[in-house]
Design a protein around this motif. Structure first.
Motif, PDB file in Angstrom:
ATOM      1  N   ALA A   1       0.528  55.177  29.744  1.00 34.75           N
ATOM      2  CA  ALA A   1       0.449  56.456  30.456  1.00 34.75           C
ATOM      3  C   ALA A   1      -0.365  56.382  31.738  1.00 34.75           C
ATOM      4  O   ALA A   1      -0.146  57.179  32.660  1.00 34.75           O
ATOM      5  N   THR A   2      -1.315  55.462  31.821  1.00 36.53           N
ATOM      6  CA  THR A   2      -2.262  55.478  32.945  1.00 36.53           C
ATOM      7  C   THR A   2      -2.145  54.277  33.866  1.00 36.53           C
ATOM      8  O   THR A   2      -2.906  54.169  34.834  1.00 36.53           O
ATOM      9  N   HIS A   3      -1.234  53.371  33.606  1.00 36.94           N
ATOM     10  CA  HIS A   3      -0.969  52.260  34.522  1.00 36.94           C
ATOM     11  C   HIS A   3      -0.142  52.792  35.685  1.00 36.94           C
ATOM     12  O   HIS A   3       0.861  53.474  35.490  1.00 36.94           O
ATOM     13  N   SER A   4      -0.568  52.513  36.902  1.00 37.84           N
ATOM     14  CA  SER A   4       0.135  53.037  38.075  1.00 37.84           C
ATOM     15  C   SER A   4       0.026  52.051  39.224  1.00 37.84           C
ATOM     16  O   SER A   4      -0.798  51.119  39.189  1.00 37.84           O
ATOM     17  N   ASP A   5       0.852  52.260  40.253  1.00 39.82           N
ATOM     18  CA  ASP A   5       0.781  51.387  41.425  1.00 39.82           C
ATOM     19  C   ASP A   5      -0.565  51.506  42.123  1.00 39.82           C
ATOM     20  O   ASP A   5      -1.105  50.519  42.630  1.00 39.82           O
ATOM     21  N   HIS A   6      -1.124  52.720  42.153  1.00 43.61           N
ATOM     22  CA  HIS A   6      -2.385  52.906  42.860  1.00 43.61           C
ATOM     23  C   HIS A   6      -3.599  52.517  42.017  1.00 43.61           C
ATOM     24  O   HIS A   6      -4.656  52.220  42.564  1.00 43.61           O
ATOM     25  N   ALA A   7      -3.459  52.521  40.685  1.00 43.01           N
ATOM     26  CA  ALA A   7      -4.573  52.155  39.803  1.00 43.01           C
ATOM     27  C   ALA A   7      -4.032  51.351  38.621  1.00 43.01           C
ATOM     28  O   ALA A   7      -3.978  51.833  37.492  1.00 43.01           O
ATOM     29  N   PRO A   8      -3.628  50.103  38.882  1.00 46.55           N
ATOM     30  CA  PRO A   8      -3.033  49.290  37.811  1.00 46.55           C
ATOM     31  C   PRO A   8      -4.074  48.778  36.825  1.00 46.55           C
ATOM     32  O   PRO A   8      -5.244  48.610  37.158  1.00 46.55           O
ATOM     33  N   TRP A   9      -3.614  48.547  35.600  1.00 49.53           N
ATOM     34  CA  TRP A   9      -4.453  47.904  34.600  1.00 49.53           C
ATOM     35  C   TRP A   9      -4.315  46.386  34.723  1.00 49.53           C
ATOM     36  O   TRP A   9      -3.205  45.852  34.677  1.00 49.53           O
ATOM     37  N   ALA A  10      -5.438  45.682  34.847  1.00 48.00           N
ATOM     38  CA  ALA A  10      -5.462  44.234  34.706  1.00 48.00           C
ATOM     39  C   ALA A  10      -5.766  43.924  33.253  1.00 48.00           C
ATOM     40  O   ALA A  10      -6.788  44.375  32.720  1.00 48.00           O
ATOM     41  N   ILE A  11      -4.887  43.191  32.596  1.00 48.71           N
ATOM     42  CA  ILE A  11      -5.057  42.831  31.190  1.00 48.71           C
ATOM     43  C   ILE A  11      -5.575  41.400  31.117  1.00 48.71           C
ATOM     44  O   ILE A  11      -4.985  40.488  31.706  1.00 48.71           O
ATOM     45  N   VAL A  12      -6.681  41.196  30.407  1.00 48.72           N
ATOM     46  CA  VAL A  12      -7.285  39.866  30.307  1.00 48.72           C
ATOM     47  C   VAL A  12      -7.382  39.477  28.837  1.00 48.72           C
ATOM     48  O   VAL A  12      -8.044  40.167  28.045  1.00 48.72           O
ATOM     49  N   ARG A  13      -6.716  38.407  28.467  1.00 50.40           N
ATOM     50  CA  ARG A  13      -6.809  37.913  27.096  1.00 50.40           C
ATOM     51  C   ARG A  13      -8.183  37.272  26.919  1.00 50.40           C
ATOM     52  O   ARG A  13      -8.521  36.312  27.612  1.00 50.40           O
ATOM     53  N   SER A  14      -8.963  37.794  25.974  1.00 57.53           N
ATOM     54  CA  SER A  14     -10.415  37.596  26.018  1.00 57.53           C
ATOM     55  C   SER A  14     -11.004  36.875  24.811  1.00 57.53           C
ATOM     56  O   SER A  14     -12.200  36.996  24.552  1.00 57.53           O
ATOM     57  N   ASN A  15     -10.207  36.114  24.087  1.00 60.25           N
ATOM     58  CA  ASN A  15     -10.784  35.369  22.960  1.00 60.25           C
ATOM     59  C   ASN A  15     -11.783  34.310  23.413  1.00 60.25           C
ATOM     60  O   ASN A  15     -12.699  33.962  22.667  1.00 60.25           O
ATOM     61  N   ASP A  16     -11.596  33.771  24.626  1.00 58.99           N
ATOM     62  CA  ASP A  16     -12.540  32.814  25.198  1.00 58.99           C
ATOM     63  C   ASP A  16     -13.288  33.522  26.321  1.00 58.99           C
ATOM     64  O   ASP A  16     -12.725  33.804  27.388  1.00 58.99           O
ATOM     65  N   LYS A  17     -14.567  33.805  26.111  1.00 56.85           N
ATOM     66  CA  LYS A  17     -15.343  34.549  27.098  1.00 56.85           C
ATOM     67  C   LYS A  17     -15.433  33.813  28.429  1.00 56.85           C
ATOM     68  O   LYS A  17     -15.531  34.453  29.493  1.00 56.85           O
ATOM     69  N   ARG A  18     -15.423  32.502  28.395  1.00 52.63           N
ATOM     70  CA  ARG A  18     -15.530  31.742  29.644  1.00 52.63           C
ATOM     71  C   ARG A  18     -14.325  32.006  30.538  1.00 52.63           C
ATOM     72  O   ARG A  18     -14.474  32.296  31.729  1.00 52.63           O
ATOM     73  N   ARG A  19     -13.148  31.907  29.985  1.00 48.06           N
ATOM     74  CA  ARG A  19     -11.949  32.157  30.779  1.00 48.06           C
ATOM     75  C   ARG A  19     -11.878  33.614  31.227  1.00 48.06           C
ATOM     76  O   ARG A  19     -11.429  33.920  32.332  1.00 48.06           O
ATOM     77  N   THR A  20     -12.315  34.515  30.367  1.00 45.49           N
ATOM     78  CA  THR A  20     -12.315  35.937  30.719  1.00 45.49           C
ATOM     79  C   THR A  20     -13.126  36.189  31.979  1.00 45.49           C
ATOM     80  O   THR A  20     -12.665  36.840  32.925  1.00 45.49           O
ATOM     81  N   ARG A  21     -14.340  35.693  32.012  1.00 44.29           N
ATOM     82  CA  ARG A  21     -15.238  35.948  33.134  1.00 44.29           C
ATOM     83  C   ARG A  21     -14.686  35.372  34.432  1.00 44.29           C
ATOM     84  O   ARG A  21     -14.749  36.016  35.487  1.00 44.29           O
TER      85      ARG A  21
END
Length: 300
Positions: free
Chosen positions: A241-261
């Motif tokens: 509902a809230t993903h938009s061209d002006h305010a997109p969601w960046a999705i980060v797969r976060s099981n490994d904190k190092r790669r996430t950061r």
């Protein structure tokens, strides 16, 4: 990333999980982490790597990115640019740690973090977004939010802290609210840190038994252990509902904190045209780890 097909039930001593047809019992009070949980935590939820990023590679990469962030903030101060970066995700997804590393060498006078407690009686009587706006950046500021108005998209409806009508209205109004933020000229980022169920349980266990971090494990965390699927449904509905061209969601797969950061930093640095940006130092995004919108969330 596809929703993990699992059923979760609370028991007297913890949580009973049915993952892929195998029933497991997890007792957070047991100081010994179960072998099945330790073995499968990193790859849970369809995570694409079976090993954490090498520590030396992580340290070298993070230092390069942090140097770029210092340059970014100096440019913002000289130009009056403003940035607003919010972090959402399930409990223990790594929001606070990512923010800490992101801001580690940025000037704390102009790089602020906002982590609000539950609303006061006065705030409950205000327009829902009002208490968040009070913390928005002024000229030259870089502001992070450790959770945000998206509490009403996830925690509140799952735990019964808002009415169904309030939840629906939030999903309808938020895209227009965020359009106003962007039109104001604020550089706006939304990160959803996504993790697998076994990794969440492992991190909860680590917190619960650590004399340094047990304060992070709350009654709300305990209550939420049996609501994995409900939180997943709320997440999917919210992002759709809230993903938009002006305010997109960046999705980060976060099981490994190092790669996430690393991927969070890269996304910010690549999105803002600051002076003397070093593209080689920033590097290329890992498309297995970071993507955009509900399509990447479902992609596994």
């Amino acid at each position: 990333m596809k929703a993990q097909k699992s059923k979760t039930q609370m028991t007297a001593s913890g949580v009973k999980i049915d993952v892929g047809g195998t029933e497991r019992v997890f007792d957070i009070a047991d100081p010994v982490l179960p072998d099945w949980l330790d073995k499968h935590a990193l790859t849970s939820g369809g995570y694409p790597y079976d090993k954490k990023l090498d520590g030396d590679e992580y340290d070298e990469t993070i230092e390069r990115l942090q140097i770029e962030l210092v340059k970014l903030l100096a440019w913002m101060q000289s130009t009056g640019e403003r940035a607003l970066v919010l972090f959402e995700g399930r409990d223990a997804a790594g929001k606070g740690g990512t923010i800490d590393v992101l801001r580690q060498y940025m000037n704390p006078r102009t790089a602020r973090n906002v982590a609000l407690t539950k609303p006061t009686e006065t705030e409950r009587g205000q327009w829902y977004y009002q208490r968040y706006i009070a913390h928005f950046p002024t000229a030259g500021e870089f502001v992070t939010f450790d959770r945000s108005w998206y509490n009403r998209g996830g925690v509140e409806p799952v735990m019964g802290f808002c009415t169904p009508e309030q939840h629906v209205r939030f999903l309808e109004e938020t895209p227009q609210y965020e359009l106003a933020i962007v039109r104001e000229g604020i550089r706006f980022f939304k990160f959803w840190l996504d993790l697998g169920q076994e990794m969440q349980l492992k991190r909860f266990h680590d917190r619960y038994h650590s004399p340094l971090t047990n304060w992070k494990f709350s009654d709300m965390d305990m209550a939420g252990l049996g609501k994995w699927a409900e939180y997943g449904q709320a997440r999917d509905q919210m992002i759709e509902a809230t993903h938009s061209d002006h305010a997109p969601w960046a999705i980060v797969r976060s099981n490994d904190k190092r790669r996430t950061r690393i991927e969070v930093m890269r996304r910010i640095l690549k999105s803002i045209p600051y002076a003397k940006r070093d593209e080689a130092a920033i590097g290329k995004p890992d498309k297995k780890i970071i993507g955009t919108g509900p399509g990447f969330l479902r992609d596994n």
